[in-house]
Design a protein around this motif. Structure first.
Motif, PDB file in Angstrom:
ATOM      1  N   ALA A 103       0.971  -1.259   0.083  1.00  5.16           N
ATOM      2  CA  ALA A 103      -0.055  -0.042   0.120  1.00  5.16           C
ATOM      3  C   ALA A 103       0.935   1.320  -0.105  1.00  5.16           C
ATOM      4  O   ALA A 103       0.437   2.422  -0.520  1.00  5.16           O
ATOM      5  CB  ALA A 103      -0.818   0.152   1.196  1.00  5.16           C
ATOM      6  N   VAL A 104       1.994   0.999   0.551  1.00  4.70           N
ATOM      7  CA  VAL A 104       2.802   2.374   0.723  1.00  4.70           C
ATOM      8  C   VAL A 104       3.556   2.590  -0.874  1.00  4.70           C
ATOM      9  O   VAL A 104       3.888   3.510  -1.244  1.00  4.70           O
ATOM     10  CB  VAL A 104       3.879   2.184   1.718  1.00  4.70           C
ATOM     11  N   GLN A 105       4.100   1.440  -1.467  1.00  2.62           N
ATOM     12  CA  GLN A 105       4.929   1.402  -2.521  1.00  2.62           C
ATOM     13  C   GLN A 105       4.357   1.445  -3.865  1.00  2.62           C
ATOM     14  O   GLN A 105       4.694   2.001  -4.676  1.00  2.62           O
ATOM     15  CB  GLN A 105       5.854   0.242  -2.481  1.00  2.62           C
ATOM     16  N   ARG A 106       3.065   0.756  -3.819  1.00  4.89           N
ATOM     17  CA  ARG A 106       2.337   0.874  -5.245  1.00  4.89           C
ATOM     18  C   ARG A 106       1.710   2.275  -5.662  1.00  4.89           C
ATOM     19  O   ARG A 106       0.866   2.865  -4.698  1.00  4.89           O
ATOM     20  CB  ARG A 106       1.119  -0.029  -5.184  1.00  4.89           C
ATOM     21  N   ALA A 107       1.963   2.671  -6.553  1.00  5.08           N
ATOM     22  CA  ALA A 107       1.773   4.101  -7.129  1.00  5.08           C
ATOM     23  C   ALA A 107       1.017   4.161  -8.300  1.00  5.08           C
ATOM     24  O   ALA A 107       0.072   4.930  -8.967  1.00  5.08           O
ATOM     25  CB  ALA A 107       2.987   4.896  -7.437  1.00  5.08           C
ATOM     26  N   ASP A 108       0.882   3.099  -9.220  1.00  8.60           N
ATOM     27  CA  ASP A 108       0.179   3.060 -10.588  1.00  8.60           C
ATOM     28  C   ASP A 108      -0.337   1.707 -10.641  1.00  8.60           C
ATOM     29  O   ASP A 108       0.372   0.676 -11.177  1.00  8.60           O
ATOM     30  CB  ASP A 108       1.080   3.436 -11.702  1.00  8.60           C
ATOM     31  N   PRO A 109      -1.665   1.525 -10.300  1.00 13.12           N
ATOM     32  CA  PRO A 109      -2.507   2.441  -9.720  1.00 13.12           C
ATOM     33  C   PRO A 109      -2.318   2.359  -8.105  1.00 13.12           C
ATOM     34  O   PRO A 109      -2.060   1.188  -7.462  1.00 13.12           O
ATOM     35  CB  PRO A 109      -3.838   2.221 -10.164  1.00 13.12           C
ATOM     36  N   PRO A 110      -2.703   3.518  -7.451  1.00 21.34           N
ATOM     37  CA  PRO A 110      -2.467   3.405  -5.922  1.00 21.34           C
ATOM     38  C   PRO A 110      -3.413   2.641  -5.492  1.00 21.34           C
ATOM     39  O   PRO A 110      -4.731   2.346  -5.852  1.00 21.34           O
ATOM     40  CB  PRO A 110      -2.507   4.910  -5.241  1.00 21.34           C
ATOM     41  N   VAL A 111      -3.090   2.091  -4.018  1.00 16.33           N
ATOM     42  CA  VAL A 111      -4.351   1.210  -3.212  1.00 16.33           C
ATOM     43  C   VAL A 111      -5.417   2.316  -2.942  1.00 16.33           C
ATOM     44  O   VAL A 111      -5.035   3.420  -2.438  1.00 16.33           O
ATOM     45  CB  VAL A 111      -3.901   0.887  -2.140  1.00 16.33           C
ATOM     46  N   PRO A 112      -6.687   2.206  -3.227  1.00 14.84           N
ATOM     47  CA  PRO A 112      -7.666   3.008  -2.939  1.00 14.84           C
ATOM     48  C   PRO A 112      -7.761   3.160  -1.395  1.00 14.84           C
ATOM     49  O   PRO A 112      -7.294   2.512  -0.710  1.00 14.84           O
ATOM     50  CB  PRO A 112      -9.164   2.421  -3.561  1.00 14.84           C
ATOM     51  N   PRO A 113      -8.257   4.622  -0.982  1.00 13.22           N
ATOM     52  CA  PRO A 113      -8.481   5.004   0.454  1.00 13.22           C
ATOM     53  C   PRO A 113      -9.382   3.655   1.236  1.00 13.22           C
ATOM     54  O   PRO A 113      -8.836   3.642   2.481  1.00 13.22           O
ATOM     55  CB  PRO A 113      -8.760   6.265   0.384  1.00 13.22           C
ATOM     56  N   PHE A 114     -10.345   3.238   0.600  1.00 20.40           N
ATOM     57  CA  PHE A 114     -11.271   2.607   1.431  1.00 20.40           C
ATOM     58  C   PHE A 114     -10.686   1.400   1.598  1.00 20.40           C
ATOM     59  O   PHE A 114     -10.868   0.488   2.421  1.00 20.40           O
ATOM     60  CB  PHE A 114     -12.621   2.380   0.705  1.00 20.40           C
ATOM     61  N   VAL A 115      -9.451   0.673   0.761  1.00 23.79           N
ATOM     62  CA  VAL A 115      -8.908  -0.486   1.149  1.00 23.79           C
ATOM     63  C   VAL A 115      -7.981  -0.186   2.144  1.00 23.79           C
ATOM     64  O   VAL A 115      -7.680  -0.968   2.839  1.00 23.79           O
ATOM     65  CB  VAL A 115      -8.350  -1.045  -0.253  1.00 23.79           C
ATOM     66  N   LYS A 116      -7.169   0.829   2.010  1.00 26.02           N
ATOM     67  CA  LYS A 116      -6.321   1.150   3.249  1.00 26.02           C
ATOM     68  C   LYS A 116      -6.823   1.534   4.403  1.00 26.02           C
ATOM     69  O   LYS A 116      -6.430   1.004   5.528  1.00 26.02           O
ATOM     70  CB  LYS A 116      -5.741   2.472   2.841  1.00 26.02           C
ATOM     71  N   ASN A 117      -8.223   1.903   4.707  1.00 27.22           N
ATOM     72  CA  ASN A 117      -8.866   1.948   5.829  1.00 27.22           C
ATOM     73  C   ASN A 117      -9.013   0.501   6.435  1.00 27.22           C
ATOM     74  O   ASN A 117      -9.121   0.179   7.553  1.00 27.22           O
ATOM     75  CB  ASN A 117     -10.001   2.844   5.755  1.00 27.22           C
ATOM     76  N   LYS A 118      -9.579  -0.283   5.412  1.00 25.13           N
ATOM     77  CA  LYS A 118     -10.061  -1.656   6.113  1.00 25.13           C
ATOM     78  C   LYS A 118      -8.768  -2.473   6.331  1.00 25.13           C
ATOM     79  O   LYS A 118      -8.560  -3.008   7.564  1.00 25.13           O
ATOM     80  CB  LYS A 118     -10.728  -2.164   4.940  1.00 25.13           C
ATOM     81  N   LEU A 119      -7.750  -2.349   5.658  1.00 21.53           N
ATOM     82  CA  LEU A 119      -6.471  -2.889   6.233  1.00 21.53           C
ATOM     83  C   LEU A 119      -5.940  -2.497   7.325  1.00 21.53           C
ATOM     84  O   LEU A 119      -5.240  -3.307   8.091  1.00 21.53           O
ATOM     85  CB  LEU A 119      -5.399  -2.523   4.919  1.00 21.53           C
TER      86      LEU A 119
END
Length: 972
Positions: A103-119
Motif C-alpha cells: 500500500a505504501v509502495q504501489r503508485a500506479d494504480p495506488p491502493v484506494p483509500p477505502f482498502v487502506k482503511n479496511k487494511l
C-alpha cells in the motif's frame, strides 16, 4: 483439483463484483444470488485463510475489500486469533506487513483509500490480540515505514501510518467500552505503548515531522492522529516539562500550524489544543498548561485571523471551540475554589486550588472574554453555540456570589460588618428581585456595585468575602466584559441577512421563511438566557446595551441610519426592550412596583424611559417633543421609519407596547396616541399581512383593557379608526398559507392569543378587536356621556345582528360563528352593574343577539350541514353563558329556547351541554328557575334516559343512577 479451485476462485471474484455493482448493469436477482453465495462462503471456518491467499493475487479493489471485511468479521467474532500457533501468528504478521508495504509502495494504480482503511482495521484487530506478547515490535514496525520510505513514497507512508494509528485508537481504545476482555486488551495495549520509551520517542519525532510535512493533507492527518492519543497518553509526550512555548515538542509543532495559510492545518491544530486542554489533570497543572502554552493569546490571534482575512466557517468553528474549551477549564478551576470554601469543614471535600492558581485563572479568564464575545457575534451558529456556555458561565460567576443561594453571598464584609447596597439598609443585598427572577431595575441593586462594596481586593484580584477564588480581576474588567456580552446577545439575536439566508422574511407564505424564523427563535432563546443573567448582575449594563442598539437602529431623523441599520437591527433592538420587561421590578411593567398605593410617578422608571425612547423615535420624533395632539398626527409616516411596517418589526413593536402599557399609563400625554395609532394603522390591525393584523387585534385588546380610562379622552377618534377593523373582523379570510389552521365555512384560526383562546373552530384572533371595542365602550368614565355610550353600543350590536342574519340566510356558517363570538366579546367590556342597573339599555342591546343566534342554530340544524352546526352550537352556548354572567336576568327568556334547541340535536355531547347550562342557571337564578324546570326538565330527562338505555344491566332493568333517571323520566 487445481483446475476446480481456479474455477471456484473465478466464481468468488465474479460474485464479489456482482455484489458490489452500483451501476445497475447487474440484474437485481443475480445480485441477490451473489450476495447469498458470498454469505455462504464467509460462513466457512476456513474462509479467512482463503482470503489471506486471495488478497495478494487479485487486482480488483472490490475483491480486496471483501477479503479484508471477511478477515475483520472473523477476527472479531470467531476467536480465530486466540487459537493461532506461534508460527501462524508470525506468518499472519508478516503477511499483513507485506500488504501494508504494498500500500505504501504501489503508485500506479495506488491502493484506494477505502482498502487502506479496511487494511488498517485488520492490522489493529491483530494488534489487539497479539501486542505486545506475540508482536512486540508492532509500533516500531509502523514507525519503520516512515524512516524506510524514499522521497517518492514519503506521502504514502505517512498516510498509511496515520490510518493504522487511527485504527488502533478506534478498535482498541475507543472500542473498550464493551465486554471485560475488550477493556483488558485496551489496558494491555496502552500500558505496553506507554512503557516503550524508545517507541514513544520515535512516535513524537514522527508526529513533529509529519505536522511540518509540506503536503497539508499529511499534516492534517498527523495532527488529527496526535489529538486522538492526547486523551490517553501522558501529557509530557506532547509538551515540554515547563509547559513553555519555547522548545521542541509536539505542541509547538502543532502551534506552527496555527499560523499556516492552509485553513485545514489551522483547524486541525485547534482541535489538537482543544483535546490537550480538555485532558484530565489537576487544576494547578491545567492552569499552568494554559498559561505556559499561551493559549489565551493564541485564541486571540486566531480570532483576529478569522475576522481579518478568513471566511472559512470550519476553521472559525474550531477556533471558537478552542476558546470555549480553554474558558471552561478556567471556570472549573475557579468553581473548585468556591466549592472548597463553601464546603462543610466537618465533611470530607477536595482541597481548593492554590491561591496563586486561582488568581492566574481569574486573570486568564478575563483576558479570554473578548475572544469569546467575538465568537458570540459570529455568523456561524455553531460558533455562537460554542461561545454561549462560556459567556453564560462568566456572567453566572459574577451573579452567584450575591444570589443568596447555597454557597452564595451571605451578607457581611471581610471586616465582619454588614453590607449595604444602594442605601437599602444594613445587611440587605436587595435580593427580593433576584430570588424571584426579577431584574431589579429601579431598585438600586447592581451586582457589580455589590462586588465593589462587599468584596476585598487582594493579590491583584477582587474576592467576595466568603470565597477563596477571585470573582474577577477587577470590577472595571468585569463591566467591560459583561457590556460586550450583552451587546453581542442583542446583535446576534437579529434575524439573518436575507441574501445570506436565501429567503424573503416579508413573505410569510414561504415555508423556508417559517423554518428560518424557527431557527432564529431557538438561537435567540439561548442568547437571551445569557442576556438575562447579565441584566441580573448589572441592570445598568443591560440597559446601556439596549439603549445603544436602539440609538443605532432609530437615529434622531427617524430614517434608517446611513451606516446601514436594517430592519433586522430594529427588530432585534425592540425585542431586547421587550425582554428587559420580563419579570423586571420596574413601574413600567410591574403593577405596584412604585411602592405606593397611588401616585404612579412616585418612583423612577428606567425601563419606562427606554420605552419612551422607542415610541418617540418610532415615527421620527424626539424625546424633547410634546407628542402628537390627535390620533391622525400619530399615524404612520413611512418616510420616518422604513422598517416599522415590516411584518416582524411590527409584531415586535406591538408586543413591546402591550407589555409596557403601564409606561403609557404613566405618561399618556406623550405615549398614548403614538402607541394607539400603531395598533390601528398599517403597522397593526391594518397590516397587509393577515397574521400580523390578527395578532395586532389580540394585543390591542390587552392594551386597551387597563388603559380605557385614559383612552376615553380620545374615544370618538379611536372608535372612528376602529370601525373598518371591527367590520372586517367577522368577514371570511382568504385562504393564505401563512395562517394557522382552517375550519369549515372559510374560517381560519390565526395568531397567538393567550392559551390560543381564539384559535379554535369558528374563531380567529381578529375577533379580539370586538373585545377591545367592548372595553372602550364599557368604560364608566364620566368623559363618555350616557347617550353616546348607549347609542354606540346599540349601533355596534345592531350591525352584528344584521350581519348574522345575512350570513344565516346565505348559509355561511363560518361568518355566523364569527358574528356570535363577536357579540360575546363585546359583552366582556361591560360590568353587570353598568349593563343592568346604571344603563339597562346597554344590557338589552348586548343580549338581543341571542334571538338571531338561536334562530341561526335552528336553521343549520335543520339543514344538517355537518360539523358547522356543532361549531355554531358551541358558539351560541358560550355566548349565552357570557350573557348570564354579564346581564343576569335579562338572559333568562332565552334559556328555554336554547336548551330545547341544543337538546333537539340528540347527541350525547349536546345533552351534556344542556346539563351544564341547567347547572349554571340554577346557580344564578335559584327559585326563579321553577317555571323553566317545569317546562324543560321532563323532556330533557326522558331524552337522557333513552340515551342511557343501551347501558342498562343484562337483566333488562336499570339500576343505580340509570334507574333513578328512568324513574324520574316516568313521572307524569
Amino acid at each position: 483439483r487445481e483446475i476446480e479451485g481456479a474455477a471456484m476462485a473465478d466464481d468468488v471474484e465474479k460474485a464479489i463484483l456482482f455484489a458490489f455493482d452500483q451501476s445497475g448493469a447487474v440484474a437485481h436477482d443475480l445480485r441477490e444470488r451473489a450476495v447469498g453465495y458470498l454469505r455462504d462462503v464467509q460462513a466457512s471456518p476456513d474462509a479467512w485463510r482463503a482470503c489471506v491467499d486471495r488478497y495478494p493475487s487479485t487486482s480488483y479493489p472490490e475483491v480486496r475489500f471483501w477479503c479484508l471485511q471477511t478477515l475483520t468479521d472473523a477476527f472479531k467474532t470467531s476467536g480465530v486469533l486466540q487459537t493461532l500457533s506461534d508460527d501462524d501468528a508470525s506468518f499472519l504478521q508478516r503477511t499483513l506487513m507485506s500488504w501494508v508495504a504494498e500500500a505504501v509502495q504501489r503508485a500506479d494504480p495506488p491502493v484506494p483509500p477505502f482498502v487502506k482503511n479496511k487494511l488498517a482495521q485488520v492490522v489493529a484487530l491483530v494488534a489487539k490480540t497479539q501486542f505486545p506478547q506475540r508482536w512486540p515490535r508492532f509500533t516500531h514496525d509502523f514507525l519503520d515505514l516512515l524512516t524506510g520510505a524514499n522521497q517518492q513514497q514519503a506521502h504514502s507512508a505517512a498516510d498509511v501510518f496515520c490510518r493504522v494509528m487511527d485504527a488502533v485508537d478506534d478498535e482498541i481504545v475507543a472500542g473498550a467500552s464493551g465486554d471485560a476482555s475488550s477493556a483488558a486488551a485496551a489496558a494491555r495495549v496502552k500500558d505496553a505503548m506507554r512503557v516503550d520509551t524508545e517507541a514513544l520517542r520515535r512516535l513524537t519525532e514522527a508526529w513533529k515531522a509529519l505536522m511540518a510535512f509540506p503536503d497539508a493533507r499529511v499534516a492534517v492527518a498527523a495532527t488529527a492522529t496526535a489529538r486522538r492519543y492526547v486523551d490517553w497518553m501522558d501529557v509530557g509526550l506532547f509538551v515540554d516539562g515547563g509547559f513553555g512555548v519555547a522548545g521542541d515538542s509536539v505542541a509547538n509543532a502543532a502551534r506552527a500550524n496555527l499560523g499556516a495559510e492552509d485553513v485545514d492545518r489551522r483547524a486541525a491544530a485547534c482541535e489538537f489544543f482543544g483535546a490537550l486542554v480538555a485532558k484530565g489533570m489537576d487544576h494547578r497543572t491545567k492552569t499552568e498548561l494554559i498559561r505556559g502554552l499561551g493559549l489565551v493569546e493564541t485564541c486571540a490571534q486566531l480570532n483576529a485571523s478569522v475576522g481579518a482575512d478568513d471566511d472559512d466557517e470550519d476553521f472559525a468553528l474550531r477556533a471558537a471551540q478552542l476558546a470555549a474549551a480553554v474558558g471552561h477549564e478556567l471556570v472549573s478551576c475557579l468553581r473548585a475554589g468556591d466549592a472548597a470554601a463553601c464546603a462543610d469543614p466537618s465533611e470530607p471535600h477536595a482541597p481548593p486550588p492554590p491561591p496563586e492558581t486561582l488568581q492566574t485563572a481569574a486573570g486568564l479568564l478575563d483576558a479570554l472574554m473578548p475572544v469569546a464575545v467575538t465568537h458570540l457575534r459570529a455568523e456561524d451558529e455553531r460558533a455562537v453555540a460554542a461561545a454561549l456556555p462560556l459567556c453564560s458561565a462568566y456572567a453566572h460567576r459574577l451573579k452567584d456570589p450575591f444570589s443568596g443561594s447555597a454557597g452564595g453571598f451571605k451578607g457581611g464584609t471581610a471586616g465582619g460588618g454588614s453590607s449595604s447596597v444602594g442605601g437599602s439598609g444594613a445587611g440587605t443585598t436587595s435580593t427580593r428581585d433576584r430570588d424571584t427572577g426579577g431584574l431589579g431595575f429601579g431598585d438600586g441593586g447592581d451586582g457589580l456595585d455589590m462586588l465593589s462594596s462587599s468584596s476585598v481586593a487582594g493579590g491583584g484580584g477582587v474576592y467576595s468575602s466568603f470565597a477563596t477564588a477571585p470573582v474577577c480581576v477587577d470590577a472595571a474588567t468585569a463591566r467591560s466584559a459583561l457590556r460586550a456580552v450583552a451587546e453581542a446577545c442583542v446583535f446576534r439575536g437579529a434575524f439573518p441577512d436575507e441574501r445570506r439566508a436565501g429567503v424573503d422574511f416579508s413573505n410569510a407564505t414561504d415555508p423556508r421563511v417559517r423554518e428560518a424564523e424557527t431557527e432564529t427563535a431557538e438561537l435567540r432563546r439561548d442568547l437571551f438566557v445569557v442576556f438575562r443573567t447579565v441584566a441580573r448582575v448589572s441592570p445598568a449594563i443591560a440597559l446601556g446595551a439596549v439603549r445603544d442598539a436602539l440609538a443605532a437602529a432609530l437615529p434622531n431623523d427617524g430614517a434608517l441610519s446611513p451606516s446601514g441599520a436594517s430592519w433586522q437591527q430594529v427588530e432585534a433592538a425592540v425585542s431586547a426592550v421587550h425582554l428587559l420587561g420580563e419579570g423586571a421590578n420596574d413601574p413600567a411593567v410591574k403593577p405596584g412596583a412604585d411602592g405606593t398605593a397611588d401616585g404612579l410617578l412616585s418612583k423612577a422608571s428606567p425601563l419606562g424611559e427606554l420605552f419612551a425612547f422607542v415610541v418617540t423615535r418610532w415615527n421620527g420624533g424626539d424625546l424633547s417633543a410634546s407628542g402628537p395632539k390627535t390620533l391622525g398626527e400619530a399615524t404612520l409616516r413611512p418616510e420616518a421609519n422604513k422598517a416599522a411596517t415590516h411584518r416582524l418589526v411590527a409584531l415586535a413593536f406591538l408586543e413591546t407596547c402591550a407589555r409596557y402599557h403601564l409606561a403609557v399609563a404613566r405618561h399618556p400625554q406623550t405615549l398614548l396616541l403614538p402607541v394607539l395609532a400603531a395598533f390601528l394603522d398599517a403597522r397593526g390591525a391594518r397590516h397587509p399581512d393577515a397574521e400580523v393584523a390578527a395578532r395586532a387585534c389580540y394585543l390591542l385588546s390587552r392594551f386597551v383593557k387597563p388603559l380605557r380610562q385614559q383612552i376615553a379622552a380620545v374615544l370618538p377618534e379611536a372608535l372612528n379608526a376602529m370601525e373598518e377593523i371591527v367590520l372586517n373582523a367577522v368577514e371570511p379570510l382568504s385562504n393564505s398559507p401563512s395562517l394557522q389552521g382552517s375550519t369549515s365555512g372559510g374560517t381560519v384560526a390565526v395568531g397567538k392569543g393567550t392559551g390560543n383562546a381564539m384559535a379554535v373552530a369558528g374563531n380567529d384572533d381578529r375577533l379580539y378587536a370586538y373585545e377591545a371595542l367592548g372595553f372602550l365602550l364599557g368604560t364608566e368614565d364620566v368623559k363618555l356621556p350616557e347617550e353616546a355610550q348607549v347609542s354606540l353600543t346599540e349601533k355596534a350590536c345592531a350591525r352584528l345582528r344584521q350581519r348574522l342574519e345575512t350570513a344565516s340566510n346565505a348559509g355561511d356558517a363560518g361568518t355566523c360563528a364569527r358574528c356570535i363570538v363577536a357579540c360575546a366579546n363585546i359583552a366582556k367590556g361591560f360590568s353587570p352593574r353598568l349593563a343592568t342597573e346604571i344603563r339597562p339599555r346597554i344590557g338589552a342591546a348586548l343580549v338581543a343577539g341571542l334571538a338571531p343566534a338561536t334562530a341561526c342554530l335552528a336553521r343549520f340544524d335543520a339543514a344538517a350541514v355537518g360539523p358547522s352546526a356543532g361549531v355554531l352550537r358551541q358558539r351560541v352556548v358560550a355566548y349565552f353563558q357570557r350573557m348570564v354572567q354579564g346581564v343576569g336576568r335579562l338572559a333568562f327568556p332565552y334559556a328555554a329556547p336554547l336548551v330545547d334547541r341544543v337538546r333537539a340535536s340528540g347527541g350525547a355531547d349536546d345533552l351534556k351541554e344542556c346539563f351544564v347550562l341547567c347547572n349554571q342557571l340554577c346557580a344564578t337564578f335559584k327559585k326563579e328557575l321553577a317555571l323553566f324546570a317545569e317546562t324543560v326538565t321532563p323532556a330533557l330527562i326522558a331524552q337522557t334516559a333513552a340515551a342511557l338505555a343501551p347501558f342498562a344491566s343484562p337483566d333488562g332493568h336499570a339500576h343505580g343512577v340509570l334507574g333513578v333517571v328512568s324513574r324520574v323520566a316516568d313521572v307524569p
